[in-house]
Structure formats: structure tokens, C-alpha cells
Design an enzyme around this catalytic site. Structure first.
Site, short mmCIF file in Angstrom:
data_model
loop_
_atom_site.label_atom_id
_atom_site.label_comp_id
_atom_site.label_asym_id
_atom_site.label_seq_id
_atom_site.Cartn_x
_atom_site.Cartn_y
_atom_site.Cartn_z
N HIS A 73 -14.90 -49.33 4.01
CA HIS A 73 -14.70 -50.72 3.99
C HIS A 73 -16.28 -51.41 4.11
O HIS A 73 -17.03 -50.92 4.67
CB HIS A 73 -13.97 -51.51 4.99
CG HIS A 73 -14.49 -51.26 6.42
ND1 HIS A 73 -15.62 -51.72 6.99
CD2 HIS A 73 -13.88 -50.49 7.42
CE1 HIS A 73 -15.42 -51.71 8.44
NE2 HIS A 73 -14.75 -50.79 8.46
N ASP A 75 -17.16 -54.38 4.60
CA ASP A 75 -17.29 -55.73 5.55
C ASP A 75 -17.66 -55.31 6.95
O ASP A 75 -17.50 -54.05 7.33
CB ASP A 75 -16.25 -56.74 5.60
CG ASP A 75 -14.90 -55.93 6.15
OD1 ASP A 75 -14.68 -54.81 5.44
OD2 ASP A 75 -14.01 -56.52 6.88
N ASP A 105 -20.19 -48.53 11.21
CA ASP A 105 -19.05 -48.94 10.94
C ASP A 105 -18.99 -49.88 9.75
O ASP A 105 -19.01 -51.24 9.83
CB ASP A 105 -18.08 -49.54 12.19
CG ASP A 105 -16.90 -50.34 11.94
OD1 ASP A 105 -15.98 -49.84 11.00
OD2 ASP A 105 -16.36 -51.01 12.62
N GLU A 137 -11.78 -55.30 5.77
CA GLU A 137 -10.89 -54.43 6.59
C GLU A 137 -10.86 -55.01 7.93
O GLU A 137 -9.88 -54.60 8.75
CB GLU A 137 -11.71 -53.18 6.63
CG GLU A 137 -11.02 -52.10 7.46
CD GLU A 137 -10.97 -51.73 8.91
OE1 GLU A 137 -10.33 -51.18 9.35
OE2 GLU A 137 -11.77 -52.39 9.34
N GLU A 138 -11.96 -55.56 8.50
CA GLU A 138 -12.12 -56.14 9.73
C GLU A 138 -11.36 -57.08 10.30
O GLU A 138 -11.12 -57.33 11.35
CB GLU A 138 -13.69 -56.36 10.29
CG GLU A 138 -14.86 -55.25 10.04
CD GLU A 138 -14.38 -54.13 11.09
OE1 GLU A 138 -13.73 -54.13 11.98
OE2 GLU A 138 -15.30 -53.17 11.03
N GLU A 165 -14.49 -43.96 8.70
CA GLU A 165 -14.56 -44.31 9.97
C GLU A 165 -15.45 -43.69 10.90
O GLU A 165 -15.40 -42.41 10.94
CB GLU A 165 -13.17 -45.07 10.58
CG GLU A 165 -12.60 -46.07 9.80
CD GLU A 165 -13.25 -47.57 10.01
OE1 GLU A 165 -14.10 -47.66 10.77
OE2 GLU A 165 -12.59 -48.32 9.32
N HIS A 359 -19.08 -52.33 16.37
CA HIS A 359 -18.88 -53.80 16.76
C HIS A 359 -19.82 -54.43 17.95
O HIS A 359 -19.66 -55.46 18.25
CB HIS A 359 -17.43 -54.26 17.35
CG HIS A 359 -16.48 -54.02 16.20
ND1 HIS A 359 -15.08 -54.38 16.33
CD2 HIS A 359 -16.54 -53.12 15.08
CE1 HIS A 359 -14.31 -53.86 15.13
NE2 HIS A 359 -15.24 -53.05 14.32
ZN LIG Z 1 -14.41 -50.11 10.44
#
Ligand SMILES: [Zn+2]
Length: 386
Positions: A73, A75, A105, A137-138, A165, A359
């Protein structure tokens, strides 16, 4: 320049695109498109309905079935309220770690994919190598849902999907799904001294929560035998209950925020049908008997399919062979893997960096993890050449 140096250079560029889920990813998609087209890939861009975000699908090599999809992903999660040592959108290399938002990520994986593809001779591939780079995705895997819809009607069928991931390059074959909802209750506001003149939305929201907790108890006995998730059953969480304005006012509105994480698709059906049945046959009629305009509306924030571990899984076996790993595991976080599995692909999750850094402020990926990832991708490309 070595492939590893080139991957780092690309990662620096990718981190420079502030692709927080709410914002556009088009600049990054355009950058990726240029690299892939230069390498000889056919690239298709699918925009969302706003035109501000897009998925990228690419094919390198012959247009035949049985290809391998590299999926990531584009984003990233927000940086607001996080205490970063340096600018999160400018990559910093320190102690063999590459810092920046999205480093693990999952821009690190995308950078490795692009650097590796630059080294390939598309003519040498007997089966295709595909890239699936998605948006949103997030938030709720919206991009992948749209892409998978497109792929269903696609003339050629890829066989294997490798989701990069951050697993620390460990081989992951399963994860729970994640389904999030906000349920809105509409009653009738009134003065607290005259309860019969109003309809208390908070009280009905509480009954709804009680029912969710009953469903949660029922889920434990449904855990599959030999389940490998921790805990092995489908979990349900009530994350919020809001409503009301003052002590002496009957609340006319209330809302419940809740989620569940199915370990099997059957549990998804069980929870959604149990809750729907309770609302339609019990709770809503009770409310409407007293106030005909009463409403219960459930808003779906996201329904991410789980990745069910399978007995036969070519993706898992291939990546085990390429990484030299002996162990296969399941994880607690969700990915786009279940969506690709739902259209018949064998799926494995394996990528550079660790979910522990994702994150968080000062997110990073180890250079050594990027190197391991490049080795795996090189092995994948070799398999497609024979
Ligand atoms: Zn991810």
C-alpha cells in the site's frame, strides 16, 4: 550502484511523498509508474471516484496466467501528535537504519520491488511479475477492494501474491479480519422529568451493547480446533459509547463504536446476522412502538477480510524456500491479503522491517532487512524466468 543502494535511494524519494491516507497519493503513483514503464512494464492506473487517489497495477513479462503479484500500500498513517526526532517526510540514515514515515509500513518493500525490477530483463520472464500498489490501506483497505474487483474480470489470473507488510522477513500465512462499525441510535429528546415524553437513545444503545457482549461470549465456543491465533476465537470490542447533553435531558441521539476480528469467514456471517436479527426483531420494534421515527443505523467503517491459513499454499512454500525460514506464523495485524485470497490467489505476508516500528514516531527499517527482502525478490524473479 548496487541494487541495495538504489533501493535506499528510491525509499528516500517515496518517503518524500506525504501520502497520509486522507491525502492524494497521485505524485507517488506517477513516480512509481515512470520507473516501472522504463523497466518495460505495462502500467494501469485506477483512480478512485474523487480522482485524488489511485491504485497502480503493473505487468512485466508475458500476458499469461500463473504470475506472481508483489503487493503493497502507498498510504501511510498520520504524524500529527507524534514526537519525531527529524522531519518524518525526509529520510534519515543513521546506524544502518532508514528513518521516515512509511519506512517499514510499507515503502521499504515498495522501494525494494522497484529497485529489483529495474535490474530485470522483462524478455527473460516466462511468467509475469505483477505489482499491485494501492491507496487507503490504513483506513479500510478501500484501494485493494477496488483493485480486487477489477482483477476479478481480468483476463489473466496471477497465482501467487506476496504482501510486503513488515514481518521482519518472517513468513506469515494468516491473520484475523477486521470489521469496524459505528451504530447510530435516534430517539426523541425530552425533559428528564418526563421520561415517557421522550425516547432515550442512550438506554437503547446500552441494550445493544449488552447484546454485542452476548454475541462475544458465543464466539468463544466457535473457535476452530487447533486454531493458531491468540486468542484462537473471534474477538469483539466495544470501543465507544456516546450520547446525551446534560443530566436533565433525555438524549435523542447515541452512538456505539465497535469492531470484531473474525478468525474465519463463518464468524463474519454469524456476527453480522446475529446483530441484524436482534435489531430488526427486537430492539428497533421496541423503540418504534414508543416513537415511530426511531432509528438504528449501522455505518460500516471498514470490513477487511481475514487471511485464512490454508493447507496448500504455493505462496507460503515459495517464500519459505527463498528465505530459508523454517517457521510459518500468523499475526495480529490485518493486511490486504484476505482480499487477494478471496479471488483465488495463494497469499503470503513477508516484508522488511518490524510491525513494532510501524505507526510510531521515528519509524525505521533496517538496511539489512532491505537486503534480505531484495534477495527474496531476486529469487522470485528467477522462478519466473524458468
Ligand atoms: Zn501497512
Amino acid at each position: 550502484m548496487s541494487t541495495l543502494s538504489r533501493a535506499q535511494e528510491i525509499l528516500g524519494d517515496l518517503i518524500g511523498f506525504p501520502t497520509i491516507s486522507v491525502d492524494s497519493n497521485l505524485q507517488m503513483i506517477d513516480y512509481i509508474k515512470k520507473i516501472l514503464e522504463k523497466a518495460g512494464a505495462e502500467v494501469v492506473i485506477h483512480s478512485d471516484e474523487t480522482g485524488a487517489k489511485a491504485n497502480l497495477w503493473a505487468t512485466l513479462g508475458p500476458r499469461v496466467d500463473g504470475g506472481i503479484v508483489l503487493s503493497g500500500h502507498t498510504d501511510v498513517v498520520p504524524v500529527a501528535d507524534q514526537d519525531w526526532t527529524s522531519d518524518p517526510f525526509e529520510m534519515v540514515l543513521k546506524d544502518d537504519r532508514l528513518y521516515g514515515r512509511g519506512a517499514c509500513d510499507m515503502k521499504g518493500y515498495i522501494a525494494c520491488c522497484l529497485a529489483l525490477i529495474e535490474t530485470l530483463d522483462a524478455e527473460s520472464l516466462k511468467r509475469p511479475l505483477h505489482c499491485a500498489f494501492t491507496y487507503d490501506e490504513e483506513t479500510a483497505c478501500l484501494g485493494a477492494q477496488a483493485l480486487v474487483k477489477e482483477l476479478r474480470s481480468f483476463p489473466i489470473k496471477p497465482k501467487i501474491c506476496v504482501i510486503g507488510e513488515p514481518t521482519g522477513m518472517r513468513v506469515i500465512e494468516g491473520h484475523k479480519g477486521c470489521c469496524e462499525y459505528t451504530t447510530h441510535f435516534t430517539g426523541l429528546e425530552g425533559h428528564g422529568s418526563a421520561p415517557d415524553a421522550g425516547l432515550n437513545a442512550v438506554e437503547y444503545a446500552v441494550k445493544y451493547v449488552s447484546h454485542l457482549l452476548e454475541v462475544r461470549e458465543g464466539l468463544k465456543s466457535r473457535a476452530p480446533e487447533n486454531g493458531r491465533f491468540d486468542p484462537p476465537w473471534t474477538t469483539l470490542n466495544v470501543g465507544g459509547l456516546h450520547g446525551g447533553v446534560a443530566h436533565n435531558v433525555i438524549p435523542g441521539k447515541a452512538q456505539v463504536e465497535w469492531e470484531f476480528r473474525p478468525v474465519q469467514n463463518a464468524d463474519y456471517d454469524y456476527v453480522t446476522s446475529e446483530v441484524k436479527r436482534y435489531v430488526q426483531e427486537a430492539l428497533l420494534p421496541q423503540m418504534q412502538e414508543r416513537w415511530p421515527d426511531a432509528e438504528i443505523i449501522t455505518e460500516t467503517l471498514g470490513e477487511v477480510a481475514g487471511l485464512e491459513p490454508m493447507d496448500t499454499n504455493e505462496a507460503r512454500d515459495l517464500v519459505l524456500a527463498l528465505t530459508g525460514e523454517n517457521d510459518v506464523d500468523v499475526v495480529a495485524f490485518a493486511t490486504e491479503g484476505g482480499l487477494f485470497q478471496s479471488i483465488g490467489m495463494d497469499v503470503v505476508v513477508c516484508g522488511p522491517g518490524y510491525i513494532a516500528q510501524a505507526h510510531k514516531p521515528d519509524e525505521y527499517v533496517d538496511v539489512s532487512q532491505m537486503a534480505q527482502c531484495l534477495d527474496m525478490l531476486d529469487g522470485i524473479a528467477s522462478r519466473l524466468a524458468v
